[in-house]
Structure formats: structure tokens, C-alpha cells
Design a protein around this motif. Sequence first.
Motif, PDB file in Angstrom:
ATOM      1  N   LEU A  31     -18.290 -43.903 -14.105  1.00  0.00           N
ATOM      2  CA  LEU A  31     -18.419 -45.184 -13.394  1.00  0.00           C
ATOM      3  C   LEU A  31     -17.585 -45.203 -12.117  1.00  0.00           C
ATOM      4  O   LEU A  31     -18.033 -45.666 -11.066  1.00  0.00           O
ATOM      5  N   PHE A  32     -16.351 -44.697 -12.194  1.00  0.00           N
ATOM      6  CA  PHE A  32     -15.484 -44.653 -11.020  1.00  0.00           C
ATOM      7  C   PHE A  32     -16.090 -43.773  -9.932  1.00  0.00           C
ATOM      8  O   PHE A  32     -16.136 -44.150  -8.757  1.00  0.00           O
ATOM      9  N   THR A  34     -19.262 -42.983  -9.593  1.00  0.00           N
ATOM     10  CA  THR A  34     -20.492 -43.600  -9.099  1.00  0.00           C
ATOM     11  C   THR A  34     -20.184 -44.689  -8.083  1.00  0.00           C
ATOM     12  O   THR A  34     -20.879 -44.824  -7.073  1.00  0.00           O
ATOM     13  N   GLY A  35     -19.132 -45.467  -8.338  1.00  0.00           N
ATOM     14  CA  GLY A  35     -18.745 -46.499  -7.386  1.00  0.00           C
ATOM     15  C   GLY A  35     -18.391 -45.924  -6.026  1.00  0.00           C
ATOM     16  O   GLY A  35     -18.855 -46.408  -4.988  1.00  0.00           O
ATOM     17  N   PHE A 134     -21.425 -53.152  -5.508  1.00  0.00           N
ATOM     18  CA  PHE A 134     -21.575 -52.267  -6.652  1.00  0.00           C
ATOM     19  C   PHE A 134     -20.411 -51.296  -6.787  1.00  0.00           C
ATOM     20  O   PHE A 134     -20.045 -50.908  -7.896  1.00  0.00           O
ATOM     21  N   GLN A 135     -19.816 -50.892  -5.675  1.00  0.00           N
ATOM     22  CA  GLN A 135     -18.641 -50.044  -5.763  1.00  0.00           C
ATOM     23  C   GLN A 135     -17.546 -50.749  -6.548  1.00  0.00           C
ATOM     24  O   GLN A 135     -16.948 -50.175  -7.463  1.00  0.00           O
ATOM     25  N   ASN A 136     -17.293 -52.002  -6.220  1.00  0.00           N
ATOM     26  CA  ASN A 136     -16.234 -52.736  -6.893  1.00  0.00           C
ATOM     27  C   ASN A 136     -16.592 -53.092  -8.331  1.00  0.00           C
ATOM     28  O   ASN A 136     -15.724 -53.122  -9.200  1.00  0.00           O
ATOM     29  N   VAL A 137     -17.863 -53.339  -8.606  1.00  0.00           N
ATOM     30  CA  VAL A 137     -18.277 -53.603  -9.986  1.00  0.00           C
ATOM     31  C   VAL A 137     -18.094 -52.353 -10.840  1.00  0.00           C
ATOM     32  O   VAL A 137     -17.576 -52.423 -11.964  1.00  0.00           O
ATOM     33  N   PHE A 138     -18.490 -51.198 -10.323  1.00  0.00           N
ATOM     34  CA  PHE A 138     -18.335 -49.961 -11.090  1.00  0.00           C
ATOM     35  C   PHE A 138     -16.861 -49.632 -11.329  1.00  0.00           C
ATOM     36  O   PHE A 138     -16.482 -49.219 -12.433  1.00  0.00           O
ATOM     37  N   ILE A 139     -16.021 -49.804 -10.313  1.00  0.00           N
ATOM     38  CA  ILE A 139     -14.598 -49.541 -10.492  1.00  0.00           C
ATOM     39  C   ILE A 139     -13.990 -50.544 -11.465  1.00  0.00           C
ATOM     40  O   ILE A 139     -13.137 -50.200 -12.285  1.00  0.00           O
ATOM     41  N   PHE A 141     -15.494 -52.091 -14.052  1.00  0.00           N
ATOM     42  CA  PHE A 141     -15.850 -51.744 -15.421  1.00  0.00           C
ATOM     43  C   PHE A 141     -15.230 -50.430 -15.865  1.00  0.00           C
ATOM     44  O   PHE A 141     -14.903 -50.264 -17.041  1.00  0.00           O
ATOM     45  N   SER A 142     -15.031 -49.485 -14.940  1.00  0.00           N
ATOM     46  CA  SER A 142     -14.359 -48.250 -15.327  1.00  0.00           C
ATOM     47  C   SER A 142     -12.901 -48.528 -15.690  1.00  0.00           C
ATOM     48  O   SER A 142     -12.370 -47.915 -16.615  1.00  0.00           O
TER      49      SER A 142
END
Length: 156
Positions: A31-32, A34-35, A134-139, A141-142
Motif C-alpha cells: 500500500l505504501f 502504491t501510494g 489516493f497517495q495519502n489514502v494508501f499511506i 491505510f498502510s
Amino acid sequence: MAGFLDNFRWPECVDWGERRNALSSVVAGVLFFTGWWVMIDAAVTYPSQEKMNHAFHTCGVFSTIAFFMINAVSNGQVRGDTYGEGCFGRIGARLWLFVGFMMMFGSLIGSIWILFAAYVTQGKEVAPGLAVFFQNVFIFFSTLIYKFGRTEDLWG
């Protein structure tokens, strides 16, 4: 605090006990990665300042710093279960964790603001704003998966 999924009943055919830490670490890492991949791709696709303001990278940088701040403090330090108190002890660990979560939520809220203020309301192409979001959402959740999805071994 460490195991909010401890009371969740997993299917009997899957034994997550031994692989829980490894699985949580891999999922959080993916996830990190991918962000940051989404943001780097948007920066390469929209290199001009007019299409994507270069200051929008700030949200991702602060999310990354918050990721390290949140995961630098063990749950034992927050509860006060550790043997070494350190410089500030349990209060310092809780304050450090609180500041880390405030940075993380601030970055997520800032990315939502960038998405709507800079792209949606002005009628521009929305893809760079979505990349920041989406970068911040993925980071985000990671960070949550890495912090709360793992278990800590009690030493001693």
C-alpha cells in the motif's frame, strides 16, 4: 491497542498466528509503495506547474513522516509496559503518537482539500488531484495496517 483484530474470528482453515506479522508488513508495504507510485506517475504525467502544482507533494511527505512517527512507538511504550522508560516515558510516547496521528489526519484532510479546491471546483482535469488523494489514502491505510495489524512479542 495492538490487536484490534485479535477478537475477530478468522476461518478455521487458515492459521494466521505465525504469519500475521509477515502478512501485515507485506500488505502495508504494498500500500505504501502504491501510494508513492501513484504520485510519482502523476508527477511524470503532469510535469508543468500549471497542470499540477509541485507544492502538492507536501501532503505525501508529511504522511510519510507520520508513518514513521506512528510506527516508531511500540504499543508497550504507550501502555507503559516496557522496562526502559526513556527520556519522556509513557507520556512522551503517547504525545509522539498523538502528533503522528495528527500529521497523518492533517495530510489526509489536506489532500481532500487539494482534490476539491484545486481540481473539482475549478473544472480542471481531476487526475492530479486524485493522485494526491489516493497517495495519502494508501499511506494512511498502510500506517494503520502496519501499526495495528501486527503483534508484538513480549521480551523477557
